[in-house]
Design a protein around this motif. Structure first.
Motif, PDB file in Angstrom:
ATOM      1  N   LEU A   1       0.798  -1.221   0.000  1.00 20.29           N
ATOM      2  CA  LEU A   1       0.000   0.000   0.000  1.00 20.29           C
ATOM      3  C   LEU A   1       0.834   1.277   0.000  1.00 20.29           C
ATOM      4  CD1 LEU A   1      -2.710  -1.071   2.602  1.00 20.29           C
ATOM      5  CD2 LEU A   1      -2.882  -1.130   0.123  1.00 20.29           C
TER       6      LEU A   1
ATOM      7  N   LYS B   1      -8.740  -1.612   4.882  1.00 23.09           N
ATOM      8  CA  LYS B   1      -8.000  -0.960   3.790  1.00 23.09           C
ATOM      9  C   LYS B   1      -8.612   0.409   3.473  1.00 23.09           C
ATOM     10  CE  LYS B   1      -6.121  -1.890  -0.777  1.00 23.09           C
ATOM     11  NZ  LYS B   1      -6.099  -2.816  -1.918  1.00 23.09           N
ATOM     12  N   LYS B   2      -9.938   0.505   3.554  1.00 23.23           N
ATOM     13  CA  LYS B   2     -10.611   1.792   3.338  1.00 23.23           C
ATOM     14  C   LYS B   2     -10.267   2.780   4.456  1.00 23.23           C
ATOM     15  CE  LYS B   2     -13.332   1.251  -0.347  1.00 23.23           C
ATOM     16  NZ  LYS B   2     -13.403   2.155  -1.486  1.00 23.23           N
TER      17      LYS B   2
ATOM     18  N   THR C   1      -6.874   3.994   3.575  1.00 24.17           N
ATOM     19  CA  THR C   1      -6.942   4.891   2.408  1.00 24.17           C
ATOM     20  C   THR C   1      -7.442   6.276   2.824  1.00 24.17           C
ATOM     21  OG1 THR C   1      -7.335   3.015   0.932  1.00 24.17           O
ATOM     22  CG2 THR C   1      -7.984   5.192   0.122  1.00 24.17           C
TER      23      THR C   1
ATOM     24  N   GLN D   1      -4.767   8.185   4.854  1.00 20.88           N
ATOM     25  CA  GLN D   1      -3.720   8.708   3.973  1.00 20.88           C
ATOM     26  C   GLN D   1      -4.211   9.940   3.215  1.00 20.88           C
ATOM     27  OE1 GLN D   1      -0.474   7.162   3.886  1.00 20.88           O
ATOM     28  NE2 GLN D   1      -1.526   6.307   5.638  1.00 20.88           N
TER      29      GLN D   1
END
Length: 142
Positions: A15, A120-121, A124, A127
């Protein structure tokens, strides 16, 4: 239950770079309600995710921020039960933990929807918010 003869595969994620601990600490004072609402709007409005995708992700996120955790349908074991997640946590490491938990508890017949895709969301969004230096849909800083 996982089909007999099915080989479980532990997922690995590449990632890109992780934000620094210092940048994550800037998120500490942000209220849960603020960032969870902003995250939902970010994925529905900024990223154009489908209503179904956003609802599925946010359903898991709400359980994680409440500390109720996620129950594995095969083993009945919980992931992060009793831990209220916050925006200043290391979601990249949590994603690895989630993958290990899924692998050790019989896999995920939902192809990541049990926990890995929602975490993961989270990563994301974290970030993106760090890069934006403020919330996407409120006046909260950073």
């Amino acid at each position: 239950t996982v089909k007999r003869g099915t080989k479980l595969k532990r997922r690995t994620f590449d990632l890109s770079d992780q934000i620094s601990d210092e940048k994550r600490k800037l998120f500490e004072p942000i209220s849960t309600d603020d960032w969870v609402e902003d995250m939902e709007l970010y994925f529905s409005e900024n990223q154009g995710n489908s209503v179904s995708n956003v609802q599925r992700v946010m359903s898991i996120v709400h359980k994680l921020v409440a500390g109720t955790g996620i129950r594995h349908p095969h083993s009945q074991e919980f992931f992060k039960k009793g831990v209220k997640i916050s925006l200043d946590m290391d979601f990249r490491s949590m994603l690895d933990e989630a993958s290990e938990w899924v692998y050790n508890n019989g896999g995920d017949l939902g192809n990541g929807w049990l926990i890995e895709h929602p975490v993961k969301k989270l990563w994301t969004y974290q970030q993106a918010r760090a890069g934006n230096k403020k919330a996407f849909h409120s006046q909260s800083m950073p």
